[in-house]
Design an enzyme around this catalytic site. Structure first.
Site, PDB file in Angstrom:
ATOM      1  N   ASP A 386      85.486  59.865  36.995  1.00 54.19           N
ATOM      2  CA  ASP A 386      86.320  59.930  38.197  1.00 54.19           C
ATOM      3  C   ASP A 386      87.687  59.304  37.932  1.00 54.19           C
ATOM      4  O   ASP A 386      87.855  58.450  37.053  1.00 54.19           O
ATOM      5  CB  ASP A 386      85.619  59.192  39.340  1.00 54.19           C
ATOM      6  CG  ASP A 386      86.012  59.731  40.707  1.00 54.19           C
ATOM      7  OD1 ASP A 386      87.025  60.450  40.787  1.00 54.19           O
ATOM      8  OD2 ASP A 386      85.299  59.437  41.684  1.00 54.19           O
ATOM      9  N   GLU A 389      93.222  60.282  36.308  1.00 55.94           N
ATOM     10  CA  GLU A 389      94.689  60.476  36.263  1.00 55.94           C
ATOM     11  C   GLU A 389      95.412  59.349  35.500  1.00 55.94           C
ATOM     12  O   GLU A 389      96.394  59.657  34.823  1.00 55.94           O
ATOM     13  CB  GLU A 389      95.265  60.533  37.683  1.00 55.94           C
ATOM     14  CG  GLU A 389      94.631  61.545  38.581  1.00 55.94           C
ATOM     15  CD  GLU A 389      93.377  61.024  39.254  1.00 55.94           C
ATOM     16  OE1 GLU A 389      93.316  59.830  39.587  1.00 55.94           O
ATOM     17  OE2 GLU A 389      92.449  61.809  39.449  1.00 55.94           O
ATOM     18  N   ASP A 459      90.059  65.065  45.697  1.00 56.39           N
ATOM     19  CA  ASP A 459      89.687  64.756  47.077  1.00 56.39           C
ATOM     20  C   ASP A 459      90.434  65.636  48.076  1.00 56.39           C
ATOM     21  O   ASP A 459      91.221  65.159  48.906  1.00 56.39           O
ATOM     22  CB  ASP A 459      89.955  63.275  47.358  1.00 56.39           C
ATOM     23  CG  ASP A 459      89.107  62.368  46.487  1.00 56.39           C
ATOM     24  OD1 ASP A 459      88.147  62.863  45.866  1.00 56.39           O
ATOM     25  OD2 ASP A 459      89.415  61.167  46.418  1.00 56.39           O
TER      26      ASP A 459
END
Length: 787
Positions: A386, A389, A459
């Site tokens: 997760d 980035e 998300d």
């Protein structure tokens, strides 16, 4: 003349006289114009690297992305007073000796692209001299381009757009585009880059760089460009077969007891499922203990038992791990002691959580060591990486001016997901070859297809507009060369539907999203705000449950087609989610069609993207199924199409109205297709010995290669797999099944194929009983059947 020569000095590894010379070389040609050195290096007859830098400032650069080495390519050079040209058998690169402009042409002399200029603006990079680099191209005014990564602007064609290419949640940035003219451009720069396009110019404006470094690839079509990009940056490994089944997740399962019970509920209901995902906080509810990469939460007191229970139900488990750690964790302490943490704080803030320096190879090894010790060694099947980035909270972006192992963070920022994910991939491969690497990750960069990773779109909101945006986002991402992509079914957040899974307006959205997800690289339910398990939308017999279950079953029936396409991706650089123009570029209606896509080479998918049976508002939504609604679907010209649900045959080159009751999404099969259709199963490998339906959609000749292997190891790399070629001769209505090639452990020596010719009476939709089928008992030897 003398001034021209001073501005235009060509240094070649082979000296020559006269106007031209053919030679085979992999050394760069160096050309100086107006204080800028341009190096031209052919990596193959179709791929050329252009490296530009201020004269006498030769950069020392080692690419994080590019793996290909220059081949010896036969080149012809031509020098005139005003230009210098280098030609391979496929492309011609010509430099203007007065302006430095570069023109790329095909072998017939057609202009493909113009490199207008490069600007270097001095800038400090951690007190070192560097540049802001602006690379400008000229395109044809009406030339569509695609790519840039996963962009949430709802556009397929990226002309006349402006995008900040900087990794962040829901946006994956890759400085690459490809053109409808059959070429692609990859800019090998990792700093935040502003992309802007107008009819006058197309610009990549990068924060930092010692050079402009890009690769021009001429693939002649979409698939050719993808192939060239993979040859440049890495091939795609096979994913585990179970990864293509249905996966259930939520934010989050609070205990190992709960996650096992959820899986058991699926098995009791006989709804197919292959995997379940444990999201965060299995480590602790204390954010200072964030992401310990260990089961320190007492609700997960016996993780090995949990994994064994999941495996005993013929399912797999993957688990959420972040690249950031709380200060009370062992991994934080070890990384900090070695100065391998960034000095900025990240989510969850005000807890001292820090991101690890993934650019440091030793830090990547430490990262994996905790994976292996606490999870992989007890049977964990894969990784939900997760926030790769990575996540950050600094709106002023001062964190980008931190130092990393390779230099400044700003200079390498966009490549963080690549190096972090690749570290996990390489380390697992070193640890064991018995289990294929299976990674789900929120971000990506060029070359990440070589890591066994599937990206997802982050998300996103649960609404119809977000659903619409996912189709062009996934297509543009796929066109950068990374084939496996998916999104949260129903969107991550659910803000506008009071009651969540009990709200019929949300049920309609979620059902349509499930139908769309059945045709993605991974079919996966996940989100927050409301739980997504199928039985929470109603009981069997209710419309929401039944429509969702129907498409989960359809996904499994298509697994032989999907898994064989995965092999085509690994072996031949094919793609799974493809734009319509990949096969129908001559049909201009396909060039900016962002509501449909091809799934493999045979299936056209047209998701329902608007509410049809609810008004989509409020808590007291009523659903009205009194009349079937419909949507328009465009069928490309150049072939005929079969309605999957009825086998009605329709000529291409027009839009058709397709009725869309809640359990139908428009699906069309290209005439001249062979689809292997599997049995009804509960998990991917349940009935490997069951008869396989071979469904033929006539109208043109067709071929298909059925691929099979052990499903979850790397023995296929040693040649342990089998292929069977199917060929349909439309003129004689004959199917030829070739001799089986290859062998693997557990391979069925004898198979039963039920051959079905699609018509309005047979081979319709998900029907299993086809009275007109012909049964072939196949023993590995070539056989033919006339239908």
């Amino acid at each position: 003349m003398k001034n021209v020569k001073n501005r235009f000095l060509v240094l070649l590894t082979l000296l020559f006289t006269g106007s031209s010379l053919a030679s085979a070389t992999k050394q760069p040609d160096r050309i100086f114009v107006k204080g800028v050195c341009t190096e031209i290096t052919f990596y193959s007859p179709t791929t050329v690297r252009i490296l530009k830098y201020p004269q006498n400032k030769t950069p020392l650069k080692e690419s994080l992305v590019v793996l290909q080495k220059p081949e010896k390519v036969k080149l012809t050079r031509n020098k005139s007073e005003n230009s210098y040209s280098i030609k391979s058998k496929e492309i011609d690169v010509t430099v203007d000796s007065n302006t430095g402009e570069i023109i790329f042409k095909d072998s017939k002399g057609n202009i493909l692209l113009k490199d207008k200029n490069t600007q270097f603006s001095p800038r400090k990079d951690l007190n070192k001299d560097s540049y802001q680099v602006k690379q400008t191209f000229n395109l044809d005014t009406n030339e569509p381009i695609y790519g840039l990564g996963q962009i949430q602007n709802g556009k397929l064609n990226q002309r006349n757009q402006k995008e900040l290419l900087r990794q962040r949640n829901t946006v994956i940035c890759i400085p690459f585009f490809q053109s409808i003219k059959g070429y692609g451009v990859y800019l090998d720069n990792y700093s935040p880059t502003r992309f802007s396009d107008s009819p006058e110019e197309t610009v990549f404006d990068s924060d930092l760089g010692t050079c402009s470094d890009y690769y021009f690839m001429y693939g002649k079509n979409t698939d050719g460009v993808v192939k060239a990009m993979r040859q440049l940056t890495g091939k795609v490994p096979m994913l585990p077969e179970s990864g293509f089944g249905f996966w259930q997740s939520r934010e989050r399962y609070v205990s190992q007891k709960q996650i096992v019970e959820i899986l058991k509920k699926y098995r009791d209901l006989q709804v197919p499922i292959d995997g379940i995902i444990q999201d965060w906080r299995y480590w602790s509810n204390d954010n200072k203990h964030w992401n310990a990469v260990a089961f320190d939460n007492p609700e997960f007191s016996n993780p090995q038992k949990m994994i064994s229970q999941i495996h005993d139900m013929n399912a797999r488990l993957i688990i959420s791990i972040w690249p950031s750690f709380g200060p009370t964790t062992d991994i934080y302490k070890e990384l900090k002691s070695r100065n391998m943490l960034f000095d900025f704080e990240t989510f969850p803030t005000n807890n001292g959580v820090r991101v690890y320096d993934a650019f440091n190879p030793e830090a990547r090894d430490i990262y994996w060591r905790y994976f292996n010790k606490n999870m992989f060694s007890i049977g964990m099947d894969g990784w939900w990486l997760d926030a790769t980035e990575p996540e950050y909270q600094d709106k002023n972006e001062t964190h980008l001016d931190s130092a990393c192992y390779l230099g400044s963070y700003r200079n390498y920022y966009n490549a963080f997901p690549l190096v972090s994910v690749e570290g996990v991939y390489k380390n697992q491969r070193k640890t064991s070859s018995d289990k294929r690497v299976f990674i789900l990750t929120r971000s990506a960069f060029a070359g990440q297809q070589r890591t066994g990773a599937i990206s997802w779109s982050g998300d996103i909101d649960g609404n119809w507009n977000a659903l619409k945006a996912q189709i062009p986002a996934g297509l543009n991402f796929s066109m950068t060369g990374i084939p496996y992509w998916n999104c949260d079914i129903g969107g991550f957040t659910v803000r506008q539907y009071p009651g969540g899974n009990k709200n019929q307006a949300y049920q309609e959205l979620y059902t349509r999203w499930t139908q769309f997800a059945a045709f993605l690289g991974m079919m996966r339910s996940h989100g927050t705000s409301t739980q997504r398990e199928i039985f929470l939308f109603g009981e069997r017999g209710s419309w929401a449950f039944d429509a969702q279950e129907k498409f989960i079953h359809l996904r499994y029936k298509l697994l032989p087609y999907i898994y064989s396409t995965a092999w085509d991706i690994t072996r031949n650089d094919a793609s799974l989610m493809r734009p319509l123009f990949a096969d129908f570029a001559e049909d201009k209606h396909t060039h900016d069609l962002n509501t449909e896509f091809l799934f493999g080479k045979s299936i056209l998918v047209a998701p329902v993207l608007d509410p049809q049976y609810t008004d989509g508002k409020g808590a007291d939504v009523k659903i009205d199924f009194s009349r079937n609604k419909s949507i328009k679907v465009y069928l490309p010209s150049g072939c005929e199409w079969y309605d999957f649900w009825t086998n009605e045959k329709i000529s291409g080159g027009k839009s058709v109205n397709k009725e869309t009751p809640i359990d139908i999404m428009p699906i069309y099969i290209k005439a001249g297709s062979i689809l292997p259709i599997g049995p009804k199963v509960q998990y991917a490998k349940e009935k490997k010995d069951a008869p396989l339906e071979i469904r033929i959609y006539p109208g043109k000749n067709a071929t298909f290669t059925l691929y099979e292997d052990e499903g979850d190891n790397y023995n296929y790399e040693k040649g342990n797999y089998s292929t069977i070629d199917f060929k349909w001769d439309d003129s004689t209505s004959t199917l030829s099944i070739g001799q089986r090639n290859g062998n693997f452990n557990g391979m069925l020596k004898k198979r039963t194929f039920k051959v079905v010719l699609a018509s309005t009476e047979s081979g319709i939709g998900m029907e299993e009983n086809n009275p007109q089928s012909k049964t072939i008992n196949y023993n590995g030897k070539a056989v033919s059947v006339k239908l």
